[in-house]
Design a protein around this motif. Structure first.
Motif, PDB file in Angstrom:
ATOM      1  N   LEU A  36       2.922  -9.115  11.526  1.00  0.00           N
ATOM      2  CA  LEU A  36       1.575  -8.248  11.749  1.00  0.00           C
ATOM      3  C   LEU A  36       0.516  -8.969  12.335  1.00  0.00           C
ATOM      4  O   LEU A  36      -0.396  -8.407  12.947  1.00  0.00           O
ATOM      5  CB  LEU A  36       1.541  -7.263  10.919  1.00  0.00           C
ATOM      6  N   ARG A  37       0.446 -10.151  11.753  1.00  0.00           N
ATOM      7  CA  ARG A  37      -0.907 -10.913  11.798  1.00  0.00           C
ATOM      8  C   ARG A  37      -1.517 -11.085  13.267  1.00  0.00           C
ATOM      9  O   ARG A  37      -2.493 -10.864  13.431  1.00  0.00           O
ATOM     10  CB  ARG A  37      -0.649 -12.344  11.225  1.00  0.00           C
ATOM     11  N   PRO A  38      -0.741 -11.336  14.323  1.00  0.00           N
ATOM     12  CA  PRO A  38      -1.085 -11.541  15.575  1.00  0.00           C
ATOM     13  C   PRO A  38      -1.369 -10.172  16.126  1.00  0.00           C
ATOM     14  O   PRO A  38      -2.056  -9.979  17.463  1.00  0.00           O
ATOM     15  CB  PRO A  38       0.055 -12.212  16.167  1.00  0.00           C
ATOM     16  N   GLN A  39      -1.053  -9.085  15.771  1.00  0.00           N
ATOM     17  CA  GLN A  39      -1.259  -7.756  16.240  1.00  0.00           C
ATOM     18  C   GLN A  39      -2.594  -7.082  15.813  1.00  0.00           C
ATOM     19  O   GLN A  39      -3.520  -7.720  14.968  1.00  0.00           O
ATOM     20  CB  GLN A  39      -0.195  -6.743  15.855  1.00  0.00           C
ATOM     21  N   THR A  40      -2.924  -6.015  16.074  1.00  0.00           N
ATOM     22  CA  THR A  40      -4.237  -5.220  15.897  1.00  0.00           C
ATOM     23  C   THR A  40      -3.827  -3.967  15.454  1.00  0.00           C
ATOM     24  O   THR A  40      -2.668  -3.481  15.407  1.00  0.00           O
ATOM     25  CB  THR A  40      -5.077  -4.960  16.921  1.00  0.00           C
ATOM     26  N   GLY A  41      -4.817  -3.236  14.773  1.00  0.00           N
ATOM     27  CA  GLY A  41      -4.483  -1.855  14.281  1.00  0.00           C
ATOM     28  C   GLY A  41      -4.255  -0.747  15.386  1.00  0.00           C
ATOM     29  O   GLY A  41      -4.166   0.508  15.186  1.00  0.00           O
ATOM     30  N   ARG A  42      -4.216  -1.253  16.710  1.00  0.00           N
ATOM     31  CA  ARG A  42      -3.906  -0.424  17.620  1.00  0.00           C
ATOM     32  C   ARG A  42      -2.586  -0.548  18.131  1.00  0.00           C
ATOM     33  O   ARG A  42      -1.680   0.330  19.030  1.00  0.00           O
ATOM     34  CB  ARG A  42      -4.810  -0.756  19.070  1.00  0.00           C
ATOM     35  N   GLY A  85     -11.781  -7.584  11.171  1.00  0.00           N
ATOM     36  CA  GLY A  85     -12.167  -6.575  12.048  1.00  0.00           C
ATOM     37  C   GLY A  85     -10.899  -6.433  12.869  1.00  0.00           C
ATOM     38  O   GLY A  85     -11.010  -6.055  14.072  1.00  0.00           O
ATOM     39  N   GLN A  86      -9.678  -6.785  12.586  1.00  0.00           N
ATOM     40  CA  GLN A  86      -8.368  -6.802  13.569  1.00  0.00           C
ATOM     41  C   GLN A  86      -7.240  -5.675  13.067  1.00  0.00           C
ATOM     42  O   GLN A  86      -6.787  -4.973  14.138  1.00  0.00           O
ATOM     43  CB  GLN A  86      -7.786  -8.095  13.168  1.00  0.00           C
ATOM     44  N   HIS A  87      -7.226  -5.347  11.982  1.00  0.00           N
ATOM     45  CA  HIS A  87      -6.435  -4.467  11.514  1.00  0.00           C
ATOM     46  C   HIS A  87      -6.771  -3.303  10.941  1.00  0.00           C
ATOM     47  O   HIS A  87      -6.680  -2.217  11.405  1.00  0.00           O
ATOM     48  CB  HIS A  87      -5.233  -5.114  10.618  1.00  0.00           C
ATOM     49  N   ARG A  88      -7.016  -3.179   9.599  1.00  0.00           N
ATOM     50  CA  ARG A  88      -7.247  -1.919   9.004  1.00  0.00           C
ATOM     51  C   ARG A  88      -8.421  -1.179   9.686  1.00  0.00           C
ATOM     52  O   ARG A  88      -8.507   0.214   9.464  1.00  0.00           O
ATOM     53  CB  ARG A  88      -7.661  -2.260   7.416  1.00  0.00           C
ATOM     54  N   SER A  89      -9.689  -1.914   9.808  1.00  0.00           N
ATOM     55  CA  SER A  89     -10.613  -1.187  10.301  1.00  0.00           C
ATOM     56  C   SER A  89     -10.475  -0.592  11.673  1.00  0.00           C
ATOM     57  O   SER A  89     -11.082   0.375  12.043  1.00  0.00           O
ATOM     58  CB  SER A  89     -11.949  -2.012  10.409  1.00  0.00           C
ATOM     59  N   VAL A  90      -9.771  -1.314  12.571  1.00  0.00           N
ATOM     60  CA  VAL A  90      -9.511  -0.958  13.754  1.00  0.00           C
ATOM     61  C   VAL A  90      -8.472   0.447  13.633  1.00  0.00           C
ATOM     62  O   VAL A  90      -8.766   1.348  14.329  1.00  0.00           O
ATOM     63  CB  VAL A  90      -8.692  -1.819  14.508  1.00  0.00           C
ATOM     64  N   TYR A  91      -7.404   0.473  12.962  1.00  0.00           N
ATOM     65  CA  TYR A  91      -6.719   1.629  12.750  1.00  0.00           C
ATOM     66  C   TYR A  91      -7.464   2.918  12.120  1.00  0.00           C
ATOM     67  O   TYR A  91      -7.288   3.899  12.590  1.00  0.00           O
ATOM     68  CB  TYR A  91      -5.461   1.251  11.661  1.00  0.00           C
ATOM     69  N   MET A  92      -8.346   2.789  10.896  1.00  0.00           N
ATOM     70  CA  MET A  92      -8.943   3.636  10.528  1.00  0.00           C
ATOM     71  C   MET A  92      -9.994   4.222  11.615  1.00  0.00           C
ATOM     72  O   MET A  92     -10.209   5.567  11.716  1.00  0.00           O
ATOM     73  CB  MET A  92      -9.893   3.235   9.397  1.00  0.00           C
ATOM     74  N   THR A  93     -10.794   3.344  12.411  1.00  0.00           N
ATOM     75  CA  THR A  93     -11.537   3.643  13.526  1.00  0.00           C
ATOM     76  C   THR A  93     -10.698   4.659  14.560  1.00  0.00           C
ATOM     77  O   THR A  93     -11.415   5.661  15.018  1.00  0.00           O
ATOM     78  CB  THR A  93     -12.371   2.506  14.043  1.00  0.00           C
ATOM     79  N   GLU A  94      -9.779   4.314  14.917  1.00  0.00           N
ATOM     80  CA  GLU A  94      -8.855   4.940  15.907  1.00  0.00           C
ATOM     81  C   GLU A  94      -8.706   6.331  15.372  1.00  0.00           C
ATOM     82  O   GLU A  94      -8.759   7.465  16.125  1.00  0.00           O
ATOM     83  CB  GLU A  94      -7.806   4.272  16.286  1.00  0.00           C
ATOM     84  N   ARG A  95      -8.201   6.417  14.187  1.00  0.00           N
ATOM     85  CA  ARG A  95      -7.710   7.404  13.340  1.00  0.00           C
ATOM     86  C   ARG A  95      -8.946   8.506  13.516  1.00  0.00           C
ATOM     87  O   ARG A  95      -8.703   9.797  13.660  1.00  0.00           O
ATOM     88  CB  ARG A  95      -7.066   7.342  12.335  1.00  0.00           C
ATOM     89  N   LEU A  96      -9.908   8.243  12.865  1.00  0.00           N
ATOM     90  CA  LEU A  96     -11.103   8.963  12.781  1.00  0.00           C
ATOM     91  C   LEU A  96     -11.422   9.430  14.022  1.00  0.00           C
ATOM     92  O   LEU A  96     -12.186  10.710  14.075  1.00  0.00           O
ATOM     93  CB  LEU A  96     -12.396   8.164  11.858  1.00  0.00           C
TER      94      LEU A  96
END
Length: 277
Positions: free
Chosen positions: A193-199, A248-259
């Motif tokens: 998962l490391r090279p991926q993002t929250g999208r 700023g790559q995974h958790r915050s990106v996922y939460m931002t997109e969902r919100l």
């Protein structure tokens, strides 16, 4: 008339913002003295100009003190937006050093960091009334894209802007509400998962199956929904909700997109991912 007033710190990107507006059809005026602003708007309105963008900044000197009262007046009369561009002091120092330009408030008695601090103090009353854009970590192309997105939205209602960021790069200067999601499990420690993002689908599946993630997402949504009407009554044009994790790559990106997805049916929304530029 649609009026966009641009202000901000020298070196923060005001010229870029003004050029974007000119490209989409706005009649633009750069460095207008603040004491001529009201007269100029009346003249342009009487001559049929429908879209106008004006840049006013510290070069207006003491006349800047009259701007906050005028801003409140303009909001009652026009389709009006006030954008304030700013950056971290170290970023501005670097930009001035690279371009070898002189700061408008620097002289033989004030070094560059002192001039920047003086400018912040002078323009702070204006910044408090504006939608603030932190350009510290933005490329010119990203700033152009953000300005286009803002101008494309209807200006009659509040726009809810969800932004992800990494705490290791600093909290965005333009954030109104900041939520820290670093306590949630981090996909960074999974080599796949490391090279991926929250999208990305794999990261989304990883996070949405964790109860704590779902609970925090619900808590943030409820908090924003509870207080959003209060911000709307405050006649704000924008409310920036910043979600931060470590990088700023995974958790915050996922939460931002969902919100953003959860609020998009009820209010105008924009999404920014500062560290994914």
């Amino acid at each position: 008339m649609q009026l966009v007033l641009i202000s901000g710190l020298s070196g923060s990107g005001k010229s870029i913002a003004l050029n974007v507006l000119e490209d989409v059809g706005y009649y633009c005026i750069d460095n207008l003295p603040a004491n001529l602003l009201e007269e100029s708007i009346q003249f342009l309105a009487s001559h049929g100009y429908q879209q106008v963008a004006i840049s006013v900044d510290a070069r207006s000197g003491d006349s800047c003190q009259h701007l906050p009262a005028l801003v409140q007046k303009l909001r009652q009369q026009l389709n009006f937006r006030l954008l304030f561009l700013e950056s971290k002091t170290e970023t501005l120092v670097r930009r001035f050093s690279e371009t070898r330009r002189r700061h408008p408030l620097s002289d033989e008695h004030h070094a560059l960091p002192e001039a920047i601090a003086m400018e912040r103090d002078l323009l702070d009353p204006i910044a408090q009334l504006a939608h603030r854009i932190d350009t510290s970590d933005l490329s010119a192309n990203t700033l152009r894209s953000w300005i286009r997105d803002m101008i494309a939205l209807e200006g009659a209602q509040l726009t809810l802007l969800f932004a992800s960021f990494g705490f290791k790069h600093g909290i965005p200067l333009d954030a109104d509400l900041v939520f820290d999601v670093r306590c949630l499990p981090n996909p960074h420690y999974d080599p796949v998962l490391r090279p991926q993002t929250g999208r990305d689908r794999d990261v989304i599946s990883f996070l949405e199956n964790i109860p704590e993630v779902r609970e925090m997402l619900s808590d943030i949504e409820q908090y924003v929904r509870k207080w959003l009407p209060c911000f709307m009554r405050d006649n704000r044009a924008y409310l920036t909700v910043a979600i931060g994790c470590t990088g700023g790559q995974h958790r915050s990106v996922y939460m931002t997109e969902r919100l953003a997805a959860q609020f998009s049916a009820d209010v105008q929304t924009l999404v920014r991912h500062r560290e994914l530029m």
